[in-house]
Write a protein that holds these residues in place. Structure first.
Motif, short mmCIF file in Angstrom:
data_model
loop_
_atom_site.label_atom_id
_atom_site.label_comp_id
_atom_site.label_asym_id
_atom_site.label_seq_id
_atom_site.Cartn_x
_atom_site.Cartn_y
_atom_site.Cartn_z
N PHE A 224 -1.99 -19.92 13.93
CA PHE A 224 -2.90 -18.85 13.54
C PHE A 224 -2.08 -17.75 12.87
CE2 PHE A 224 -1.75 -18.43 18.01
CZ PHE A 224 -1.25 -17.14 18.09
N SER A 225 -2.76 -16.70 12.46
CA SER A 225 -2.09 -15.61 11.74
C SER A 225 -1.96 -14.37 12.62
CB SER A 225 -2.86 -15.25 10.47
OG SER A 225 -2.91 -16.33 9.58
N PHE A 226 -0.94 -13.59 12.31
CA PHE A 226 -0.71 -12.33 13.01
C PHE A 226 -0.62 -11.23 11.97
CE2 PHE A 226 1.79 -8.98 14.92
CZ PHE A 226 1.29 -8.89 16.21
N VAL A 227 -1.49 -10.23 12.09
CA VAL A 227 -1.53 -9.11 11.15
C VAL A 227 -0.82 -7.92 11.79
CG1 VAL A 227 -2.98 -7.58 9.77
CG2 VAL A 227 -3.71 -9.94 10.19
N ASP A 228 0.26 -7.50 11.19
CA ASP A 228 0.99 -6.32 11.67
C ASP A 228 0.24 -5.08 11.21
OD1 ASP A 228 2.76 -4.26 12.22
OD2 ASP A 228 4.53 -5.41 11.66
N ASP A 229 -0.33 -4.34 12.17
CA ASP A 229 -1.17 -3.20 11.81
C ASP A 229 -0.43 -1.86 11.87
OD1 ASP A 229 -0.84 -2.85 14.51
OD2 ASP A 229 -2.98 -2.74 14.99
N GLU A 230 0.90 -1.90 11.90
CA GLU A 230 1.65 -0.65 11.95
C GLU A 230 1.78 0.00 10.59
OE1 GLU A 230 5.35 -1.50 13.86
OE2 GLU A 230 4.46 -1.60 15.87
N LYS A 231 1.61 -0.79 9.52
CA LYS A 231 1.73 -0.24 8.18
C LYS A 231 0.77 -0.98 7.25
CE LYS A 231 5.45 1.94 5.63
NZ LYS A 231 6.90 2.04 5.46
N TRP A 232 0.08 -0.20 6.40
CA TRP A 232 -0.91 -0.76 5.50
C TRP A 232 -0.62 -0.33 4.07
CZ3 TRP A 232 -4.69 -4.09 7.30
CH2 TRP A 232 -4.85 -4.15 8.68
N TRP A 233 -0.98 -1.20 3.14
CA TRP A 233 -0.81 -0.88 1.73
C TRP A 233 -2.09 -1.24 0.96
CZ3 TRP A 233 2.97 -3.36 4.54
CH2 TRP A 233 4.21 -2.71 4.64
N ILE A 234 -2.14 -0.76 -0.24
CA ILE A 234 -3.17 -1.16 -1.20
C ILE A 234 -2.45 -1.82 -2.37
CG2 ILE A 234 -4.98 -0.39 -2.77
CD1 ILE A 234 -5.77 -0.05 0.09
N GLN A 235 -2.93 -2.99 -2.77
CA GLN A 235 -2.43 -3.59 -4.00
C GLN A 235 -3.43 -3.30 -5.10
OE1 GLN A 235 -0.98 -7.68 -4.01
NE2 GLN A 235 -1.85 -7.99 -6.04
N ALA A 236 -2.98 -2.52 -6.07
CA ALA A 236 -3.82 -2.17 -7.22
C ALA A 236 -3.28 -2.90 -8.44
CB ALA A 236 -3.81 -0.66 -7.44
N ASN A 237 -4.12 -3.70 -9.07
CA ASN A 237 -3.71 -4.44 -10.26
C ASN A 237 -4.05 -3.60 -11.50
OD1 ASN A 237 -2.92 -6.69 -8.68
ND2 ASN A 237 -5.04 -7.33 -8.54
N LEU A 238 -3.04 -2.95 -12.05
CA LEU A 238 -3.23 -2.01 -13.16
C LEU A 238 -2.98 -2.70 -14.50
CD1 LEU A 238 -1.55 1.27 -11.86
CD2 LEU A 238 -3.98 0.67 -11.87
N GLU A 239 -3.74 -2.27 -15.49
CA GLU A 239 -3.53 -2.80 -16.83
C GLU A 239 -2.22 -2.28 -17.40
OE1 GLU A 239 -6.92 -1.67 -19.07
OE2 GLU A 239 -8.26 -3.12 -18.11
N GLU A 240 -1.60 -3.10 -18.20
CA GLU A 240 -0.31 -2.73 -18.78
C GLU A 240 -0.41 -1.53 -19.72
OE1 GLU A 240 1.15 -5.93 -21.29
OE2 GLU A 240 -0.88 -6.73 -21.40
N GLN A 300 -2.85 -7.38 -19.91
CA GLN A 300 -2.38 -8.03 -18.68
C GLN A 300 -2.35 -7.01 -17.54
OE1 GLN A 300 -1.58 -11.33 -18.11
NE2 GLN A 300 -1.54 -10.62 -16.00
N ARG A 301 -2.61 -7.48 -16.35
CA ARG A 301 -2.56 -6.60 -15.18
C ARG A 301 -1.31 -6.92 -14.36
NH1 ARG A 301 -7.19 -3.74 -13.70
NH2 ARG A 301 -9.01 -4.16 -15.01
N PHE A 302 -0.72 -5.87 -13.78
CA PHE A 302 0.45 -6.00 -12.92
C PHE A 302 0.15 -5.35 -11.57
CE2 PHE A 302 2.19 -6.61 -17.07
CZ PHE A 302 3.28 -7.46 -16.91
N PRO A 303 0.54 -5.98 -10.47
CA PRO A 303 0.27 -5.40 -9.16
C PRO A 303 1.16 -4.19 -8.86
CG PRO A 303 1.46 -7.46 -8.93
CD PRO A 303 1.13 -7.33 -10.37
N VAL A 304 0.53 -3.15 -8.36
CA VAL A 304 1.24 -1.94 -7.94
C VAL A 304 0.99 -1.75 -6.45
CG1 VAL A 304 1.40 0.56 -8.19
CG2 VAL A 304 1.05 -0.87 -10.22
N GLN A 305 2.06 -1.60 -5.69
CA GLN A 305 1.95 -1.44 -4.24
C GLN A 305 1.83 0.03 -3.89
OE1 GLN A 305 4.60 -3.83 -1.68
NE2 GLN A 305 5.05 -1.95 -0.57
N ILE A 306 0.77 0.37 -3.15
CA ILE A 306 0.49 1.76 -2.78
C ILE A 306 0.48 1.87 -1.26
CG2 ILE A 306 -1.21 3.61 -2.89
CD1 ILE A 306 -2.21 2.27 -5.53
N GLU A 307 1.26 2.78 -0.76
CA GLU A 307 1.34 2.99 0.70
C GLU A 307 0.31 4.04 1.11
OE1 GLU A 307 4.48 4.68 4.05
OE2 GLU A 307 5.19 4.10 2.05
#
Length: 345
Positions: A224-240, A300-307
């Motif tokens: 099964f899966s384990f989700v670490d809930d101590e830290k969360w991010w948003i992945q935003a796929n931004l246009e180039e 093209q879109r590129f993923p941007v990691q947002i904390e």
């Protein structure tokens, strides 16, 4: 100039220009604050598996349960691992007894060499004396030959004692190596016994768990899966077209579809460098170029990691994959970004 009269005469034209002006302002705003709905919640997720193979005998958690670091998750059948530990403990004990016995045997061999060395010296002394006296006709030849044979026998016994010492030394080395090997095997067996119970490595959430007691678990096979809930991010796929002015540390406003009335704050933590566009034919390994049937090529879109920096998970629990809308506060090269497709040179 009567603007009112001009407006009445050219009402339609003025409305069109006004709408275009408002659209221009909105366009400038979008490029000043890049915005996208192509965003979702992400977290550190890892598969949970057994460290050692065996049937699951105890399950301590349920699907979608929140757990704390160190909580028990499940246990694999421990009896074979306990028996392995006990067996190796006895073998190691026996090997240690053998080592101690050989140490005593080594002392016996050393004492035997000392005794044989003394006998050899005595025999050598008596044989030399007898030979000297025989040359002077003081003793019989037979007696001198007998003492000489006793000297040779004493030397043979001394060599035999030395050989026995060497054999004992080699056996001692062998048993010491066996002892070290058994000690390592015992340590591994004890570790495997400890690993029959799997614990939570951090605070988190159990996800997609559909197993029961009695299921056979292979080592390393995800259960099964384990989700670490101590830290969360948003992945935003931004246009180039807007990516060039986005920088790490830029402030971000986040609105989650889960909580549409709440605006969360975040910051850009990482910007991805690559996405997969290159395709290769499997037959001849030549590059494949996709045909474009669009009037306009889509950027093209590129993923941007947002904390997320002001999130209370107890008050607003998050779900991995939940949709989000993000707006990035950036002050990049605005005009160059607006006219990104113009060749200035």
């Amino acid at each position: 100039m009567n603007f009112k009269r001009i407006f009445k005469r050219n009402k339609a034209v003025c409305i069109v220009f006004l709408v275009l002006f408002l659209l221009l302002l909105y366009y400038l705003y979008l490029h000043r604050h890049p915005r996208t709905d192509n965003a979702f919640v992400v977290a550190n997720i890892r598969p949970v598996s057994a460290f050692v193979p065996g049937h699951i005998t105890d399950i301590y958690i349920e699907n979608n349960q929140v757990v704390k670091k160190g909580d028990k998750l499940f246990t694999v059948f421990t009896t074979p691992y306990k028996l392995k530990v006990k067996k190796l403990q006895n073998e190691l004990k026996a090997a240690k007894y053998n080592v101690e016995a050989l140490k005593h045997q080594l002392k016996v061999n050393e004492l035997e060499i000392t005794a044989q060395l003394a006998k050899s010296k005595d025999a050598d002394y008596l044989a030399n004396q007898a030979i000297g006296l025989y040359e002077k006709n003081a003793v019989a030849q037979k007696h001198a030959e007998k003492l000489d044979r006793q000297r040779e026998y004493a030397l043979t016994e001394l060599d035999k004692a030395k050989a026995n010492l060497k054999v004992t030394q080699e056996k001692l080395k062998n048993y010491k190596a066996q002892t070290e090997s058994l000690a390592a095997e015992l340590e591994e067996a004890e570790l495997n016994l400890e690993l029959t119970t799997v614990y939570a490595d951090s605070n988190g959430l159990i996800s997609n768990m559909y197993i029961t007691e009695g299921v056979y678990a292979n080592a390393g096979e995800p259960l099964f899966s384990f989700v670490d809930d101590e830290k969360w991010w948003i992945q935003a796929n931004l246009e180039e077209t807007v990516l060039a002015k986005v920088r790490e540390g830029d402030k971000v406003w986040i609105r989650l579809w889960l909580y549409p009335d709440i605006v969360f704050e975040g910051k850009v933590s990482k910007i991805a460098w690559n996405v997969n566009r290159q395709m290769t034919a499997s037959i001849n390994y030549l590059p494949e170029v996709q045909k474009e049937n669009e009037w306009f090529l889509l950027p093209q879109r590129f993923p941007v990691q947002i904390e997320i920096i002001n999130h209370d998970n107890k008050k607003y629990p998050l779900h991995v994959g939940a949709s989000a809308t993000v707006v990035i506060d950036t002050s990049g090269m605005l005009w160059r970004q607006i006219f990104w497709n113009i060749d200035w040179w």
